[in-house]
Design a protein around this motif. Sequence first.
Motif, PDB file in Angstrom:
ATOM      1  N   THR A   4       0.824  -1.211   0.000  1.00 29.96           N
ATOM      2  CA  THR A   4       0.000   0.000   0.000  1.00 29.96           C
ATOM      3  C   THR A   4       0.860   1.265   0.000  1.00 29.96           C
ATOM      4  O   THR A   4       0.495   2.256  -0.626  1.00 29.96           O
ATOM      5  N   GLU A   5       2.008   1.215   0.669  1.00 31.87           N
ATOM      6  CA  GLU A   5       2.927   2.365   0.668  1.00 31.87           C
ATOM      7  C   GLU A   5       3.512   2.578  -0.723  1.00 31.87           C
ATOM      8  O   GLU A   5       3.619   3.718  -1.190  1.00 31.87           O
ATOM      9  N   ALA A   6       3.872   1.480  -1.382  1.00 37.25           N
ATOM     10  CA  ALA A   6       4.431   1.581  -2.733  1.00 37.25           C
ATOM     11  C   ALA A   6       3.392   2.122  -3.713  1.00 37.25           C
ATOM     12  O   ALA A   6       3.709   2.968  -4.558  1.00 37.25           O
ATOM     13  N   ILE A   7       2.162   1.651  -3.591  1.00 39.02           N
ATOM     14  CA  ILE A   7       1.092   2.155  -4.466  1.00 39.02           C
ATOM     15  C   ILE A   7       0.892   3.649  -4.233  1.00 39.02           C
ATOM     16  O   ILE A   7       0.775   4.418  -5.183  1.00 39.02           O
ATOM     17  N   ALA A   8       0.869   4.061  -2.978  1.00 42.23           N
ATOM     18  CA  ALA A   8       0.700   5.482  -2.655  1.00 42.23           C
ATOM     19  C   ALA A   8       1.808   6.316  -3.282  1.00 42.23           C
ATOM     20  O   ALA A   8       1.543   7.351  -3.912  1.00 42.23           O
ATOM     21  N   GLN A   9       3.036   5.873  -3.146  1.00 45.33           N
ATOM     22  CA  GLN A   9       4.159   6.625  -3.709  1.00 45.33           C
ATOM     23  C   GLN A   9       4.103   6.661  -5.225  1.00 45.33           C
ATOM     24  O   GLN A   9       4.416   7.673  -5.844  1.00 45.33           O
ATOM     25  N   ARG A  10       3.705   5.555  -5.826  1.00 45.55           N
ATOM     26  CA  ARG A  10       3.613   5.500  -7.288  1.00 45.55           C
ATOM     27  C   ARG A  10       2.531   6.452  -7.798  1.00 45.55           C
ATOM     28  O   ARG A  10       2.745   7.171  -8.777  1.00 45.55           O
ATOM     29  N   VAL A  11       1.376   6.468  -7.143  1.00 44.08           N
ATOM     30  CA  VAL A  11       0.301   7.383  -7.561  1.00 44.08           C
ATOM     31  C   VAL A  11       0.765   8.833  -7.406  1.00 44.08           C
ATOM     32  O   VAL A  11       0.560   9.656  -8.314  1.00 44.08           O
ATOM     33  N   LYS A  12       1.397   9.152  -6.286  1.00 44.53           N
ATOM     34  CA  LYS A  12       1.910  10.519  -6.083  1.00 44.53           C
ATOM     35  C   LYS A  12       2.877  10.905  -7.196  1.00 44.53           C
ATOM     36  O   LYS A  12       2.796  12.004  -7.748  1.00 44.53           O
ATOM     37  N   PHE A  13       3.800   9.995  -7.520  1.00 46.14           N
ATOM     38  CA  PHE A  13       4.778  10.265  -8.573  1.00 46.14           C
ATOM     39  C   PHE A  13       4.085  10.528  -9.905  1.00 46.14           C
ATOM     40  O   PHE A  13       4.407  11.491 -10.612  1.00 46.14           O
ATOM     41  N   LEU A  14       3.139   9.667 -10.260  1.00 46.70           N
ATOM     42  CA  LEU A  14       2.448   9.814 -11.540  1.00 46.70           C
ATOM     43  C   LEU A  14       1.645  11.113 -11.604  1.00 46.70           C
ATOM     44  O   LEU A  14       1.602  11.767 -12.656  1.00 46.70           O
ATOM     45  N   LEU A  15       1.015  11.492 -10.504  1.00 46.11           N
ATOM     46  CA  LEU A  15       0.284  12.765 -10.477  1.00 46.11           C
ATOM     47  C   LEU A  15       1.243  13.933 -10.625  1.00 46.11           C
ATOM     48  O   LEU A  15       0.984  14.866 -11.403  1.00 46.11           O
ATOM     49  N   ASP A  16       2.358  13.903  -9.901  1.00 42.85           N
ATOM     50  CA  ASP A  16       3.354  14.977 -10.008  1.00 42.85           C
ATOM     51  C   ASP A  16       3.912  15.061 -11.426  1.00 42.85           C
ATOM     52  O   ASP A  16       4.062  16.150 -11.980  1.00 42.85           O
ATOM     53  N   GLU A  17       4.209  13.911 -12.004  1.00 43.71           N
ATOM     54  CA  GLU A  17       4.771  13.845 -13.355  1.00 43.71           C
ATOM     55  C   GLU A  17       3.837  14.484 -14.381  1.00 43.71           C
ATOM     56  O   GLU A  17       4.275  15.115 -15.333  1.00 43.71           O
ATOM     57  N   ARG A  18       2.543  14.319 -14.149  1.00 45.67           N
ATOM     58  CA  ARG A  18       1.546  14.850 -15.090  1.00 45.67           C
ATOM     59  C   ARG A  18       0.972  16.198 -14.646  1.00 45.67           C
ATOM     60  O   ARG A  18       0.067  16.722 -15.272  1.00 45.67           O
ATOM     61  N   HIS A  19       1.499  16.725 -13.564  1.00 42.64           N
ATOM     62  CA  HIS A  19       1.036  18.006 -13.007  1.00 42.64           C
ATOM     63  C   HIS A  19      -0.472  17.978 -12.737  1.00 42.64           C
ATOM     64  O   HIS A  19      -1.202  18.912 -13.077  1.00 42.64           O
ATOM     65  N   LEU A  20      -0.921  16.875 -12.130  1.00 42.31           N
ATOM     66  CA  LEU A  20      -2.326  16.710 -11.785  1.00 42.31           C
ATOM     67  C   LEU A  20      -2.495  16.687 -10.272  1.00 42.31           C
ATOM     68  O   LEU A  20      -1.604  16.257  -9.548  1.00 42.31           O
ATOM     69  N   SER A  21      -3.645  17.106  -9.831  1.00 39.31           N
ATOM     70  CA  SER A  21      -3.974  17.060  -8.403  1.00 39.31           C
ATOM     71  C   SER A  21      -4.820  15.823  -8.114  1.00 39.31           C
ATOM     72  O   SER A  21      -5.326  15.166  -9.031  1.00 39.31           O
ATOM     73  N   GLN A  22      -4.979  15.535  -6.845  1.00 38.26           N
ATOM     74  CA  GLN A  22      -5.880  14.460  -6.438  1.00 38.26           C
ATOM     75  C   GLN A  22      -7.294  14.767  -6.934  1.00 38.26           C
ATOM     76  O   GLN A  22      -8.016  13.874  -7.368  1.00 38.26           O
ATOM     77  N   TYR A  23      -7.666  16.040  -6.885  1.00 37.74           N
ATOM     78  CA  TYR A  23      -8.999  16.438  -7.326  1.00 37.74           C
ATOM     79  C   TYR A  23      -9.191  16.131  -8.816  1.00 37.74           C
ATOM     80  O   TYR A  23     -10.254  15.653  -9.225  1.00 37.74           O
TER      81      TYR A  23
END
Length: 77
Positions: A4-23
């Motif tokens: 679950t920690e790895a998934i969280a970090q991967r999602v954060k990375f992908l959002l940052d990479e694409r300049h997207l927010s959680q929203y």
Amino acid sequence: MKLTEAIAQRVKFLLDERHLSQYALFKYGGVPRSTISDVINNKKKRVSTETVYQICATLNISLQEFFNDSIFDNIDD
């Protein structure tokens, strides 16, 4: 590292990479906003494959692309 920690970090990375927010992930995908927040803040003990799939679909990547990262090499669940 737990899965679950790895998934969280991967999602954060992908959002940052694409300049997207959680929203934005919530708005353009089929995952509830609270679920996205729980995944990213590692508040879930388990993340369903359906949730990961929906995140991938929203980000236009395959499950293989999502999990093809060295962060998943040393999972100790």
